[in-house]
Write a protein that holds these residues in place. Structure first.
Motif, PDB file in Angstrom:
ATOM      1  N   ASN A   1      35.521 -14.264  80.005  1.00  0.00           N
ATOM      2  CA  ASN A   1      36.117 -13.875  78.377  1.00  0.00           C
ATOM      3  C   ASN A   1      35.649 -12.228  77.926  1.00  0.00           C
TER       4      ASN A   1
ATOM      5  N   ARG B   1      43.580  -9.423  86.635  1.00  0.00           N
ATOM      6  CA  ARG B   1      42.764 -10.275  86.104  1.00  0.00           C
ATOM      7  C   ARG B   1      43.155 -10.713  84.801  1.00  0.00           C
TER       8      ARG B   1
ATOM      9  N   LEU C   1      40.243 -23.699  86.920  1.00  0.00           N
ATOM     10  CA  LEU C   1      39.150 -23.802  85.903  1.00  0.00           C
ATOM     11  C   LEU C   1      39.720 -25.171  85.891  1.00  0.00           C
TER      12      LEU C   1
ATOM     13  N   GLN D   1      33.776 -21.047  80.667  1.00  0.00           N
ATOM     14  CA  GLN D   1      34.478 -21.086  81.850  1.00  0.00           C
ATOM     15  C   GLN D   1      34.455 -19.804  83.044  1.00  0.00           C
ATOM     16  N   TYR D   2      35.254 -18.880  82.076  1.00  0.00           N
ATOM     17  CA  TYR D   2      35.664 -18.056  82.555  1.00  0.00           C
ATOM     18  C   TYR D   2      35.385 -16.017  81.864  1.00  0.00           C
TER      19      TYR D   2
ATOM     20  N   THR E   1      39.363 -21.694  76.818  1.00  0.00           N
ATOM     21  CA  THR E   1      37.935 -21.323  77.574  1.00  0.00           C
ATOM     22  C   THR E   1      37.102 -20.823  77.186  1.00  0.00           C
TER      23      THR E   1
ATOM     24  N   LEU F   1      44.890 -20.021  89.054  1.00  0.00           N
ATOM     25  CA  LEU F   1      43.829 -19.228  88.252  1.00  0.00           C
ATOM     26  C   LEU F   1      43.377 -20.125  87.390  1.00  0.00           C
ATOM     27  N   ARG F   2      44.192 -20.845  86.577  1.00  0.00           N
ATOM     28  CA  ARG F   2      44.517 -22.158  85.424  1.00  0.00           C
ATOM     29  C   ARG F   2      44.671 -22.957  85.903  1.00  0.00           C
TER      30      ARG F   2
END
Length: 697
Positions: A662, A649, A575, A659-660, A656, A571-572
């Motif tokens: 949150n 998740r 991104l 981009q994500y 971020t 995931l990281r």
């Protein structure tokens, strides 16, 4: 590798002046390494507490004034004592000094012995005629003992949707969760994210910051969490048809999240709830409800008036008070008083919302205790507030203008961090007897069985970053930790509540010991518990501390399933957040996980049970992780609720922004399908995980 900072260190006089005001001139990012703060950072921090130090002459004048002040004063503005002892400040008084103490209860005393815990007023008169007044805080030596060992659930409330919520989890869902978890699972607590009041979008239509850790107010809760149908006046709406389109939109909003993969849209939820609550608040209160509301207004006083006024003004002028007309930036100006009168209906609406939210929060905690939970709901206290929000406007005198809270550069972040939160001024806190901190804690303890304090190290010191500067150009400013702890212990003691400090990461020597001495629990996360002073291997369970809440993960970390499978690295990488080649990151994550699994195997914790999952499965590994937590002496053990259904998740991915998503994800299963509260209650996988921690009958 970053280029070392070229800084001009403080002069000797500036360093002495800084020390007398609690401003650090260096810091240690790692053991054995010291980094000097820049003279500019020190000078700006001093300016933020009202000390001019921008020229050598100003430094010398300020130093002389401060030294004379300390030499001549009888008492500091706040004196701290612990029940059964004498405050150090009183031991330093000249012989023959007379004391006059006015207790919280209004009694007059002339001796310090046997004072009840509380915040009293103290007057000292020296033989030479000098007098001094001070706030006198007397606190119990320790918090009440934790009520036995317990386990509980950790969840971000917004992520927990039921078939009754309006697109995000609400206080009705929280009451249902606590009642079910206490009665059916034997859980002792449920920990939630901060439920503080949020800052609305800067202009109408602009999105609200979804982070619960950058609120408008920490003292008052956010009405977006209200269960509208649970407001008593809802049942007496004269025109139920006016609600029909709102309820239909709420159904569609909930379905979009649960069935169509949409993100949680806090603003859309609030738009619907605000419209519904405006209708509900037109229904007159009955005599008993009206009396309860009037009591709440009297209890909360000016603070609630300011809070509601800020929200009413924000509807007209936007949510950053720095951009309001000049006169309205002062909460005590005649123009603000006039605007408050002009907006009376809106001010009362926001006061009413605060009360309604408070009553539902209280009801949720009552449901938890009635379900047999010894602790109940663990609320979360964010480290600060939004600079443009209600608290920063109403308490301007207590905040350091031109400063932001953050973190210095360290081994994990060479650039440091700026959290965008204005810090409290230590001097103004002391002058007020720590009134803002006391009022904040009193408000939260109204409905909390326990309080988690985010970045609890902030009771001791905070990294102040001058606005407009990089986080590397900041410096630490110290608070009176004894006073901050005394206030915390006093208010928690009054409420009979537990306190948990989030003490993860780099912690100044002595902080954990000071917290433990006063009965404040720490936070231990499995993946970080290694023998850092020895071989670096995972720490065996018998070497864990007892005074902590032990968990496998948090809202800022990958769910356990993602960590076990390495999906958090992927995931990281997707991104662009990795600082090393992907293969290096994969190898390190895999080695870290392998070491933990090896320890679980040696302890015979990684095994199957009759009818249970395959011992090599991810579900079995998650159960083994929690069996390990049970073997530690930790007084509280927390299950990250999404771990119970295999969610992969993280709720928040630090580093971020857009981009994500949150703070906008619902609890989901292993395939990413949202799971409702009702489905959680029926989940065999969640129950199997809970059984790992339940004591044998």
């Amino acid at each position: 590798m970053s280029t070392p900072r070229q800084v001009e260190p403080p002069t000797e006089d500036l360093a002495r002046l800084a020390a007398l005001h609690g401003v650090a001139t260096s810091y240690s990012p790692s053991p054995g390494r010291t980094v000097a703060a820049s003279a500019t950072a020190v000078t700006r921090a001093l300016a933020a507490v009202g000390v001019a130090a921008d020229t050598p002459e100003a430094v010398r004048a300020a130093l002389a004034a401060r030294e004379e002040e300390l030499r001549e004063r009888l008492l500091p503005p706040t004196v701290v004592g612990w029940s059964g002892g004498t405050p150090d400040a009183l031991d330093a008084l000249p012989a023959g000094t007379l004391l006059r103490i006015t207790t919280e209860q209004g009694e007059i005393r002339d001796v310090i012995d046997r004072l009840p815990p509380g915040v009293h007023r103290l007057t000292a008169t020296a033989p030479d005629g000098r007098t001094a007044d001070a706030h006198l805080i007397i606190a119990p030596p320790r918090l009440p003992a934790h009520p036995g060992r317990s386990y509980g659930l950790l969840v971000q409330l917004y992520s927990l949707l039921s078939r009754r919520s309006w697109g995000m989890g609400d206080l009705g869902d929280l009451a249902e969760l606590t009642s079910w978890a206490g009665r059916a699972l034997g859980a002792g607590f449920v920990q939630v994210n901060p439920l503080h009041a949020a800052v609305p979008g800067a202009v109408p239509g602009a999105p609200t910051d979804p982070s619960p850790y950058r609120p408008s107010s920490r003292r008052f809760p956010d009405p977006v969490h209200l269960r509208v149908e649970d407001v008593p006046e809802y049942a007496y709406l004269p025109d139920r048809e006016a609600l029909r389109p709102l309820l239909e939109r709420a159904d569609r909003l909930r379905a979009s999240v649960l069935e169509k993969g949409a993100l949680i849209d806090r603003d859309a939820v609030w738009e619907l709830k605000r419209a519904a609550l405006e209708l509900v608040c037109e229904v007159p209160l009955g005599p008993g409800r009206d009396a309860a509301y009037r009591d709440y207004l009297a209890e909360q006083g000016q603070a609630l008036e300011d809070h509601a006024t800020w929200y009413a003004l924000a509807e007209v002028h936007g949510s950053d008070w720095h951009q309001w007309p000049t006169a309205l930036r002062d909460p005590r100006s005649a123009e603000t008083a006039h605007a408050r009168r002009e907006l009376t209906d809106r001010v009362d609406f926001h006061r009413r919302l605060a009360w309604l939210t408070d009553t539902q929060l209280t009801a949720a905690q009552r449901a938890a205790r009635e379900a047999g939970m010894p602790v109940g709901i663990v609320h979360d206290l964010a480290v600060g507030v939004h600079p443009g929000g209600a608290d920063a406007w109403a308490q301007q005198d207590h905040f350091a203008a031109g400063m932001s809270v953050g973190a210095p550069p360290d081994a994990f972040n060479a650039r440091g961090q700026d959290w965008g939160l204005p810090p409290w001024r230590p001097d103004r806190l002391a002058e007020s007897g720590y009134e803002p901190f006391r009022a904040l804690l009193q408000a939260l303890f109204r409905y909390a069985g326990a309080l988690r304090i985010d970045h609890v190290m902030g009771l001791f010191r905070l990294w102040w970053v001058p606005l407009g500067e990089a986080p590397t150009e900041g410096t630490y400013v110290h608070y009176d930790a004894e006073a901050m702890l005394a206030v915390l212990v006093l208010e928690a003691w009054r409420a009979g509540a537990v306190v948990i400090g989030e003490d993860l990461g780099t912690v100044e020597p002595g902080v954990r010991e000071a917290l433990r001495e006063r009965g404040v629990l720490g936070t231990s996360v499995l993946w970080f518990e290694r023998d850092w002073e020895g071989d670096g291997q995972p720490l065996p369970p018998d070497r864990w501390r007892a005074d902590c809440l032990a968990t496998a993960t948090t809202h800022d970390l990958p769910p356990t399933a993602a960590r076990l499978t390495g999906e958090h690295v992927e995931l990281r990488d997707s991104l662009g957040l990795l600082t090393r080649p992907l293969e290096e990151e994969r190898a390190e994550a895999s080695a870290d996980t392998a070491e933990w699994l090896a320890l679980l195997t040696r302890l015979d914790l990684l095994h199957g049970t009759a009818g249970g999952p395959d011992p090599s499965s991810e579900e079995a590994e998650i159960q083994a992780v929690h069996r390990f937590l049970l073997q530690t002496p930790a007084r509280m053990i927390g299950i990250w609720l999404p771990d119970g259904v295999g969610d992969r998740r993280p709720q928040n991915l630090p580093g971020t922004w857009d981009q994500y998503p949150n703070w906008r994800l619902p609890v989901a299963d292993t395939e990413g399908r949202p799971v409702t509260l009702e489905q959680l209650a029926a989940s065999a996988r969640l129950r199997a995980l809970v059984e790992v921690l339940r004591p044998s009958p």
